[in-house]
Design an enzyme around this catalytic site. Structure first.
Site, PDB file in Angstrom:
ATOM      1  N   TYR A 285       1.210  -1.354   1.062  1.00  0.00           N
ATOM      2  CA  TYR A 285      -0.103   0.058  -0.183  1.00  0.00           C
ATOM      3  C   TYR A 285       0.890   1.373   0.044  1.00  0.00           C
ATOM      4  O   TYR A 285       0.559   1.848   0.403  1.00  0.00           O
ATOM      5  CB  TYR A 285      -0.598  -0.211   1.407  1.00  0.00           C
ATOM      6  CG  TYR A 285      -1.870  -1.131   1.723  1.00  0.00           C
ATOM      7  CD1 TYR A 285      -2.374  -1.748   0.669  1.00  0.00           C
ATOM      8  CD2 TYR A 285      -1.589  -1.838   2.749  1.00  0.00           C
ATOM      9  CE1 TYR A 285      -3.171  -2.856   1.069  1.00  0.00           C
ATOM     10  CE2 TYR A 285      -2.080  -3.131   3.615  1.00  0.00           C
ATOM     11  CZ  TYR A 285      -2.907  -3.520   2.195  1.00  0.00           C
ATOM     12  OH  TYR A 285      -4.115  -4.709   1.624  1.00  0.00           O
TER      13      TYR A 285
ATOM     14  N   TYR B  14     -14.039  -4.523   4.694  1.00  0.00           N
ATOM     15  CA  TYR B  14     -12.875  -5.068   4.086  1.00  0.00           C
ATOM     16  C   TYR B  14     -12.530  -6.309   3.781  1.00  0.00           C
ATOM     17  O   TYR B  14     -12.769  -6.954   5.296  1.00  0.00           O
ATOM     18  CB  TYR B  14     -12.094  -4.341   4.247  1.00  0.00           C
ATOM     19  CG  TYR B  14     -10.801  -4.932   4.133  1.00  0.00           C
ATOM     20  CD1 TYR B  14      -9.897  -4.405   3.212  1.00  0.00           C
ATOM     21  CD2 TYR B  14      -9.604  -5.801   4.365  1.00  0.00           C
ATOM     22  CE1 TYR B  14      -8.673  -4.460   2.342  1.00  0.00           C
ATOM     23  CE2 TYR B  14      -8.738  -6.180   4.362  1.00  0.00           C
ATOM     24  CZ  TYR B  14      -8.016  -5.766   3.034  1.00  0.00           C
ATOM     25  OH  TYR B  14      -6.860  -6.249   2.985  1.00  0.00           O
TER      26      TYR B  14
ATOM     27  N   ASP C 103     -16.622 -13.140   8.984  1.00  0.00           N
ATOM     28  CA  ASP C 103     -15.247 -12.875   8.472  1.00  0.00           C
ATOM     29  C   ASP C 103     -14.685 -12.412   9.755  1.00  0.00           C
ATOM     30  O   ASP C 103     -15.053 -11.235  10.277  1.00  0.00           O
ATOM     31  CB  ASP C 103     -14.819 -11.920   7.619  1.00  0.00           C
ATOM     32  CG  ASP C 103     -13.667 -11.152   7.157  1.00  0.00           C
ATOM     33  OD1 ASP C 103     -12.446 -11.879   8.191  1.00  0.00           O
ATOM     34  OD2 ASP C 103     -13.298 -10.681   6.144  1.00  0.00           O
TER      35      ASP C 103
ATOM     36  N   LYS D 208      -4.486 -13.716  11.576  1.00  0.00           N
ATOM     37  CA  LYS D 208      -4.280 -12.507  12.367  1.00  0.00           C
ATOM     38  C   LYS D 208      -3.551 -13.424  13.456  1.00  0.00           C
ATOM     39  O   LYS D 208      -2.780 -13.706  13.367  1.00  0.00           O
ATOM     40  CB  LYS D 208      -5.178 -11.967  12.207  1.00  0.00           C
ATOM     41  CG  LYS D 208      -5.129 -10.881  10.655  1.00  0.00           C
ATOM     42  CD  LYS D 208      -5.774  -8.897  11.407  1.00  0.00           C
ATOM     43  CE  LYS D 208      -5.921  -8.564  10.031  1.00  0.00           C
ATOM     44  NZ  LYS D 208      -4.192  -7.932   9.162  1.00  0.00           N
TER      45      LYS D 208
HETATM   46  N1  PLP Z   1     -10.523  -9.499   6.615  1.00  0.00           N
HETATM   47  C1  PLP Z   1     -10.454  -9.171   7.291  1.00  0.00           C
HETATM   48  C2  PLP Z   1     -11.513  -8.870   8.110  1.00  0.00           C
HETATM   49  C3  PLP Z   1      -9.076  -8.178   7.169  1.00  0.00           C
HETATM   50  O1  PLP Z   1      -9.279  -7.313   8.258  1.00  0.00           O
HETATM   51  C4  PLP Z   1      -7.879  -8.588   6.249  1.00  0.00           C
HETATM   52  C5  PLP Z   1      -6.999  -7.663   6.957  1.00  0.00           C
HETATM   53  O2  PLP Z   1      -6.737  -6.651   7.207  1.00  0.00           O
HETATM   54  C6  PLP Z   1      -8.351  -9.279   6.375  1.00  0.00           C
HETATM   55  C7  PLP Z   1      -9.894  -9.951   5.756  1.00  0.00           C
HETATM   56  C8  PLP Z   1      -6.992  -9.911   4.607  1.00  0.00           C
HETATM   57  O3  PLP Z   1      -6.518 -10.390   5.778  1.00  0.00           O
HETATM   58  P1  PLP Z   1      -4.438 -11.134   5.293  1.00  0.00           P
HETATM   59  O4  PLP Z   1      -3.883  -9.800   5.386  1.00  0.00           O
HETATM   60  O5  PLP Z   1      -4.259 -11.630   6.126  1.00  0.00           O
HETATM   61  O6  PLP Z   1      -5.131 -11.180   3.627  1.00  0.00           O
END
Ligand code: PLP
Length: 417
Positions: free
Chosen positions: A13, A141, A235, A264
């Site tokens: 980014y 996101y 998610d 995470k």
């Molecule tokens: N889903 C959510 C809610 C996230 O906050 C993130 C990353 O910040 C992702 C998916 C994507 O995860 P990654 O960066 O491990 O691909």
């Protein structure tokens, strides 16, 4: 400034032409990042919300070291191993309802891809054609890969340049008001024959702006999805493992999604691992005499034994140590420490949920200047858009948290003056 044309690393980014050079980290411990020049920063964001137990926790290090001796990696096709078997069983035990079937991958985005594919293939396997679109929420996101990008906010999100490349999904506002509930209900009814699933970040839309919603909004989404016969994908890549005050955010709304994504903090922030977990009903729609009905996904490094060992050790810590009590204490400290900023003219909102504290500016500030100010105060804080936030390690020492909050008050006050 180094010339980006002669430098080999391409950073995330980052506008490589104008960005300040990154700081070199050489060590981490607790909530601290040690830089090559000797400075030690208090980390306010736990390495993109991962380091739940702080950095270098000895229990996780020992588990990974032992696994490194025995078997750092082995392919998962046709083979299995104890760290993955144990981790899958433990996750199934911790998650609500019958979220019992765990598919491991290696990043959050891929966990989301797998969830979307699961939902779409579930309909195909049931012999129902045409159900390929996903209902997602504005300001959401879900990651940076193709399917994940397609369910991020299409207008405000960082992927808007890819619009023409992405599958067209169905977007709604989160159903906070009666009108929004009715609109979502109507969209679901109208698109019913084309929708495969609904995806939501439970309680907090993270990278889309740290926007929070009440558990009853999440419960409404679950209720509407059920009414229209749509599987719900939660998610929990950001919210999972205590971040919002409960082990999983879905618990606060008393809902059981059909598919849930984790990553995470799954390994305590030490290693790349993600999981997509399905209910029995979703899983059983893949059982067949037809080999083509199997879930068609299989990353090379899925269920990496080192990462599974780290995740098992992280779960030990959630079991043995009072993490959720500590999150409650962090929430109180964040609420108290950020409250004085609420009435500054340049501040639009202060919000706290669990170990997430957010200051929303009325106008996007000069982010580079803000970052410099935090650094000068010995803190590592990464504002984006019109917000600055803290998501510290769930083990952060109260003095370190106090210092982060003091830095927040100073920087926000100066910036909005
Ligand atoms: N889903 C959510 C809610 C996230 O906050 C993130 C990353 O910040 C992702 C998916 C994507 O995860 P990654 O960066 O491990 O691909």
């Amino acid at each position: 400034m180094t010339d980006p044309r002669t430098h080999h690393l391409w950073r995330p980014y980052t506008q490589m032409q104008t960005a300040a050079p990154p700081l070199e980290a050489v060590r981490t411990h607790g909530s601290r990042i040690v830089l090559a020049d000797g400075r030690e920063l208090i980390d306010g964001i736990a390495s993109w919300w991962t380091a739940a137990h702080g950095y270098n926790h000895p229990h996780i290090r020992a588990a990974v070291a032992a696994q490194l001796e025995a078997m750092p990696h082995v392919m998962f096709g046709g083979l299995t191993h104890a760290p993955a078997e144990r981790l899958a069983a433990r996750l199934a035990g911790l998650l609500p309802g019958d979220l019992d079937h765990v598919f491991f991958t290696d990043s959050g985005s891929v966990a989301v891809e797998v969830a979307l594919k699961m939902a779409v293939q579930m309909w195909v396997n049931r012999g129902i054609a045409g159900r390929t679109r996903i209902l997602a929420f504005r300001e959401g996101y879900h990651g940076d890969t193709l399917g994940a990008m397609s369910v991020c906010d299409p207008d405000e999100g960082m992927h808007r340049r890819f619009g023409a490349y992405l599958p067209a999904q169905v977007f709604c506002d989160l159903p906070r008001t009666a009108v929004q509930v009715a609109t979502m209900d109507a969209r679901m009814a109208a698109e019913r024959e084309t929708l495969a699933a609904v995806i939501i970040e439970p309680l907090v839309q993270g990278a889309g702006g740290m926007r929070m919603h009440a558990p009853d909004v999440l419960a409404t989404v679950a209720r509407l999805a059920k009414r229209h016969g749509l599987p719900l994908i939660a998610d929990e890549i950001f919210t999972g493992f205590g971040r919002t005050g409960t082990l999983f955010a879905c618990e606060q709304a008393g809902i059981v999604p059909d598919i849930l994504c984790l990553s995470k903090a799954l390994t305590g922030g030490t290693m790349a691992l993600a999981a997509t977990i399905a209910t029995r009903a979703v899983f059983e729609s893949f059982l067949s005499d037809d080999p083509a009905a199997a879930l068609m996904h299989g990353p090379t490094f899925m269920a990496n034994p080192l990462a599974c060992a780290a995740a098992n050790a992280s779960l030990d810590l959630f079991e043995r140590e009072p993490r959720l009590e500590k999150v409650a204490a962090i929430a109180m400290a964040l609420a108290e420490g950020l409250e004085p900023l609420r009435y500054l003219p340049g501040v639009a909102d202060i919000r706290v949920l669990g170990a997430i504290g957010v200051v929303q500016f009325r106008q996007a500030p000069d982010l580079a200047d803000l970052k410099r100010r935090f650094l000068a105060l010995g803190t590592w804080v990464r504002p984006f858009g019109a917000i600055v936030y803290l998501t510290p390690a769930l083990t952060i020492a109260s003095e370190d948290l106090a210092q982060l909050l003091a830095a927040m008050r100073a920087v926000v006050t100066e910036t909005t003056a």
